[in-house]
Write a protein that holds these residues in place. Sequence first.
Motif: not given
Length: 277
Positions: A76-77, A238-239, A241-243, A245-246
């Motif tokens: 998802t990223d 969303p991608r 934000r997911a990246t 955060r990772w």
Amino acid sequence: MGRRWRLRLVLGGAAAALLLPSLRLAAVAAPNAPTAATGPTCAPGRAIRPMEPSRPGAATPIATAAAPAAAQAGATDYRQWLRPTPLGWARLDHWCVWVEPAASDGPARMWDERWLGAVERALGTWGQELAITRVADPAAAQVRILRRRPPLLREASGRTRASHGRAELAVLAVDRGAGWILEPQVRVLISPGQRPEATEATALHELGHAFGLWGHSDDPADAMAAVPGPRPVLALSPRDRATVRWLYQQPTDFGRPLPTAAVPTQPGGASSGGEGR
């Protein structure tokens, strides 16, 4: 796009934006932002030294985390497109940011205010994910945002390419009054004269690089896309934000104290590579 490692990353890309007017004097932080338990305070640097990862023995006394490598693809990223510096992931738990102010008077003030508003909106968007403080003194900042058209970028093929935004990274040892720490220092150039939406999109993209996303997404719907779509991207996907955060879950030595033996003895400037969009 290109990367010339000798401790400077240069990325030029999308469209730009900064802090909301209501955020101009205060720290920007969101519920999802990491706690700034470690890392620099927003104090002017008393001394600065460039870090040279090729210097014998430089990396060994610094590293407390495992040496990072390119990540495996995420579902998802786009973590697989990010690249660390030779000294680790260039991120901080808390960022100090300086933005070039608008002209105090004269005919340029209206255009400067439009540029500033767009940049502030972009900075406010990143503040939903990260701990960011605006500072009045550029010497106290790790990220400095300038109202300036980036110079032409020469690609490996020899061709030159223009862009409306660019982020340049230097990796430094900095003493802000409490001893030497390892810091990323980023200069962000955002061209004036664009439409406000284009400026905001450019700022959103370049600030993503500044805050550690040194790479590009392959999806034009993302703020960090290498090639923008037909409409300016003014929000993090969303991608995106997911990246980020990772990335901020990965260990890093940036923002941590440096042993004296790891600090170069000569002042100067270090540089490392480039990308553009």
